[in-house]
Design a protein around this motif. Structure first.
Motif, short mmCIF file in Angstrom:
data_model
loop_
_atom_site.label_atom_id
_atom_site.label_comp_id
_atom_site.label_asym_id
_atom_site.label_seq_id
_atom_site.Cartn_x
_atom_site.Cartn_y
_atom_site.Cartn_z
N ASN A 118 0.83 -1.20 0.00
CA ASN A 118 0.00 0.00 0.00
C ASN A 118 0.87 1.25 0.00
OD1 ASN A 118 -2.17 1.71 0.15
ND2 ASN A 118 -2.86 1.04 2.14
N VAL A 162 1.16 4.26 -3.09
CA VAL A 162 0.94 5.71 -2.94
C VAL A 162 2.26 6.48 -2.90
CG1 VAL A 162 -1.32 5.46 -1.86
CG2 VAL A 162 0.72 5.58 -0.42
N HIS A 188 -3.81 9.03 -1.01
CA HIS A 188 -4.33 8.04 -1.96
C HIS A 188 -4.91 8.71 -3.20
CE1 HIS A 188 -3.81 5.10 1.23
NE2 HIS A 188 -4.08 4.16 0.35
N ALA A 227 -2.13 10.13 -5.42
CA ALA A 227 -1.42 9.07 -6.13
C ALA A 227 -2.34 8.31 -7.10
CB ALA A 227 -0.81 8.09 -5.14
N ALA A 229 -4.48 6.15 -6.34
CA ALA A 229 -4.50 4.76 -5.88
C ALA A 229 -5.93 4.40 -5.49
CB ALA A 229 -3.54 4.58 -4.71
#
Length: 114
Positions: free
Chosen positions: A31, A35, A85, A88, A90
């Motif tokens: 994770n 990011v 997030h 990015a 994501a």
């Protein structure tokens, strides 16, 4: 009673993820990579989440201001995580910070209105 349930769930969720973060669980490191955050930040992220869980627990045991402060800290932590997030892009891992943010907001609301 709802305050206790929501707070215990928030303590458990944050405590478990903090432990997984300290242990550098694969899903945590993946994770962070998604990011584009440095792996060196792992201990800081884990400590912040653990401190939030401990503060929420203190709030359950009568230290109301500690519980409120911890909930505010967790709300801020997950608001920033949500922003990271989104920055990015994501999107597949977006539900995690959203869920934790919602749980932190709920714990804060319960602590303030208690």
């Amino acid at each position: 009673m709802i305050y206790v349930i929501i707070t215990v769930v928030a303590i458990a969720a944050n405590g478990l993820v903090a432990a997984a973060t300290f242990a550098r669980a694969r899903f945590i490191t993946a994770n962070l990579g998604e990011v584009d955050l440095p792996q060196g930040g792992i201990p800081v992220f884990a400590a912040l989440q653990a401190a939030g869980a401990i503060g929420l627990a203190a709030g359950l045991f009568g230290f109301t201001m500690a519980g409120i402060a911890a909930a505010i800290g967790l709300v801020l932590f997950f608001a920033v995580a949500l922003g990271v997030h989104l920055r990015a892009r994501a999107y597949k891992s977006l539900p995690s910070p959203l869920l934790f943010l919602a749980l932190s907001v709920a714990a804060l609301a319960c602590a303030v209105t208690r």
